[in-house]
Design a protein around this motif. Structure first.
Motif, PDB file in Angstrom:
ATOM      1  N   HIS A  38     -11.100  -6.292  -6.468  1.00  0.00           N
ATOM      2  CA  HIS A  38     -11.397  -7.428  -6.227  1.00  0.00           C
ATOM      3  C   HIS A  38     -10.225  -8.527  -6.763  1.00  0.00           C
ATOM      4  N   ALA A  39      -9.612  -8.268  -7.730  1.00  0.00           N
ATOM      5  CA  ALA A  39      -8.216  -9.057  -7.786  1.00  0.00           C
ATOM      6  C   ALA A  39      -7.283  -8.781  -6.841  1.00  0.00           C
ATOM      7  N   LEU A  40      -7.077  -8.003  -6.123  1.00  0.00           N
ATOM      8  CA  LEU A  40      -6.033  -7.672  -5.080  1.00  0.00           C
ATOM      9  C   LEU A  40      -6.659  -8.315  -3.881  1.00  0.00           C
ATOM     10  N   VAL A  41      -7.839  -8.565  -3.556  1.00  0.00           N
ATOM     11  CA  VAL A  41      -8.416  -8.967  -2.229  1.00  0.00           C
ATOM     12  C   VAL A  41      -8.892 -10.451  -2.417  1.00  0.00           C
ATOM     13  N   ALA A  42      -9.221 -10.878  -3.593  1.00  0.00           N
ATOM     14  CA  ALA A  42      -9.855 -12.574  -3.797  1.00  0.00           C
ATOM     15  C   ALA A  42      -9.335 -13.427  -2.825  1.00  0.00           C
ATOM     16  N   HIS A  51      -5.737  -6.920   6.086  1.00  0.00           N
ATOM     17  CA  HIS A  51      -4.767  -7.508   5.074  1.00  0.00           C
ATOM     18  C   HIS A  51      -4.338  -6.144   3.958  1.00  0.00           C
ATOM     19  N   GLN A  52      -3.013  -6.108   4.007  1.00  0.00           N
ATOM     20  CA  GLN A  52      -2.648  -5.294   2.949  1.00  0.00           C
ATOM     21  C   GLN A  52      -2.751  -5.756   1.665  1.00  0.00           C
ATOM     22  N   ILE A  53      -3.617  -5.032   0.760  1.00  0.00           N
ATOM     23  CA  ILE A  53      -3.673  -5.470  -0.332  1.00  0.00           C
ATOM     24  C   ILE A  53      -3.045  -4.700  -1.614  1.00  0.00           C
ATOM     25  N   THR A  62      -5.039  -1.058   2.826  1.00  0.00           N
ATOM     26  CA  THR A  62      -5.390  -2.318   3.764  1.00  0.00           C
ATOM     27  C   THR A  62      -6.848  -2.347   3.569  1.00  0.00           C
ATOM     28  N   ALA A  63      -7.505  -3.688   3.754  1.00  0.00           N
ATOM     29  CA  ALA A  63      -8.849  -3.836   3.864  1.00  0.00           C
ATOM     30  C   ALA A  63      -9.045  -4.774   5.071  1.00  0.00           C
ATOM     31  N   SER A  72     -13.901  -2.692   6.099  1.00  0.00           N
ATOM     32  CA  SER A  72     -13.315  -1.259   6.104  1.00  0.00           C
ATOM     33  C   SER A  72     -12.212  -1.357   5.085  1.00  0.00           C
ATOM     34  N   PHE A  73     -11.822  -0.030   4.772  1.00  0.00           N
ATOM     35  CA  PHE A  73     -10.684   0.041   3.827  1.00  0.00           C
ATOM     36  C   PHE A  73     -10.016   1.102   4.348  1.00  0.00           C
ATOM     37  N   HIS A  74      -8.922   1.177   4.478  1.00  0.00           N
ATOM     38  CA  HIS A  74      -8.098   2.288   4.871  1.00  0.00           C
ATOM     39  C   HIS A  74      -6.696   2.317   4.072  1.00  0.00           C
ATOM     40  N   VAL A  75      -6.227   3.649   3.992  1.00  0.00           N
ATOM     41  CA  VAL A  75      -4.886   4.016   3.324  1.00  0.00           C
ATOM     42  C   VAL A  75      -4.070   4.889   4.527  1.00  0.00           C
ATOM     43  N   LYS A  76      -2.763   4.165   4.488  1.00  0.00           N
ATOM     44  CA  LYS A  76      -1.730   4.910   5.394  1.00  0.00           C
ATOM     45  C   LYS A  76      -0.573   5.377   4.725  1.00  0.00           C
ATOM     46  N   HIS A  77      -0.424   6.755   4.899  1.00  0.00           N
ATOM     47  CA  HIS A  77       1.087   7.308   4.309  1.00  0.00           C
ATOM     48  C   HIS A  77       2.126   7.284   5.382  1.00  0.00           C
ATOM     49  N   ASP A  78       3.193   6.631   4.841  1.00  0.00           N
ATOM     50  CA  ASP A  78       4.355   6.397   5.677  1.00  0.00           C
ATOM     51  C   ASP A  78       4.562   7.684   6.608  1.00  0.00           C
TER      52      ASP A  78
END
Length: 151
Positions: A38-42, A51-53, A62-63, A72-78
């Motif tokens: 919540h704090a990261l996306v508010a 948005h990268q959160i 990202t969300a 949706s919510f995603h995580v990407k490794h470099d």
């Protein structure tokens, strides 16, 4: 070898295998790190889009926001690309809200609110959780499993 010696050897090997399994499981389990999603996306909830959160090491979190909710919510490794994300739910507050004094709201307090978390496992085997109030998730219950805290 005699029958008794074989039995003793088998018992020793089974005991050793059991110890190795449990020690390996404990090491592989890693730790749980709880973040206030919540704090990261508010400040981004008012703007539709992806948005990268957060960024932790080589992981970009990202969300996708649609109509003031997380769609949706995603995580990407470099190097490895997209990582698996698991969805949890809990009635306990696992992460503090931004600016809260940690002494004022103890972690894991049941406040009667449902929280949804998205989590991924990092390169060290640690699980990173991002907790949001249920109301901020577009489809809160779908695919969410009950979170059981690590003891």
């Amino acid at each position: 070898m005699t029958g008794n010696a074989l039995r003793r050897l088998a018992i020793v090997l089974m005991t050793l295998a059991t110890v190795v399994f449990f020690v390996g499981s404990a090491i592989a389990a890693g730790r749980h790190h709880h973040n206030s999603g919540h704090a990261l996306v508010a400040d981004k909830l008012a703007t539709n889009g992806v948005h990268q959160i957060d960024r932790k090491g080589r992981h970009a979190v990202t969300a996708e926001i649609r109509n003031h909710k997380i769609a949706s919510f995603h995580v990407k490794h470099d190097a490895k690309g997209d990582l698996a994300v698991k969805k949890y739910k809990s009635r306990k507050k696992m992460a503090l809200l931004e600016g809260a004094d940690p002494r004022s709201v103890p972690v894991q307090t049941d406040l009667g609110t449902v929280y949804i978390a998205y989590a991924y496992i990092d390169e060290d085997g640690n699980e990173e959780f991002y907790w949001f109030p249920y109301e901020e998730i577009l489809d809160g219950d779908t695919g969410a499993v009950e979170y059981v805290p690590v003891t």
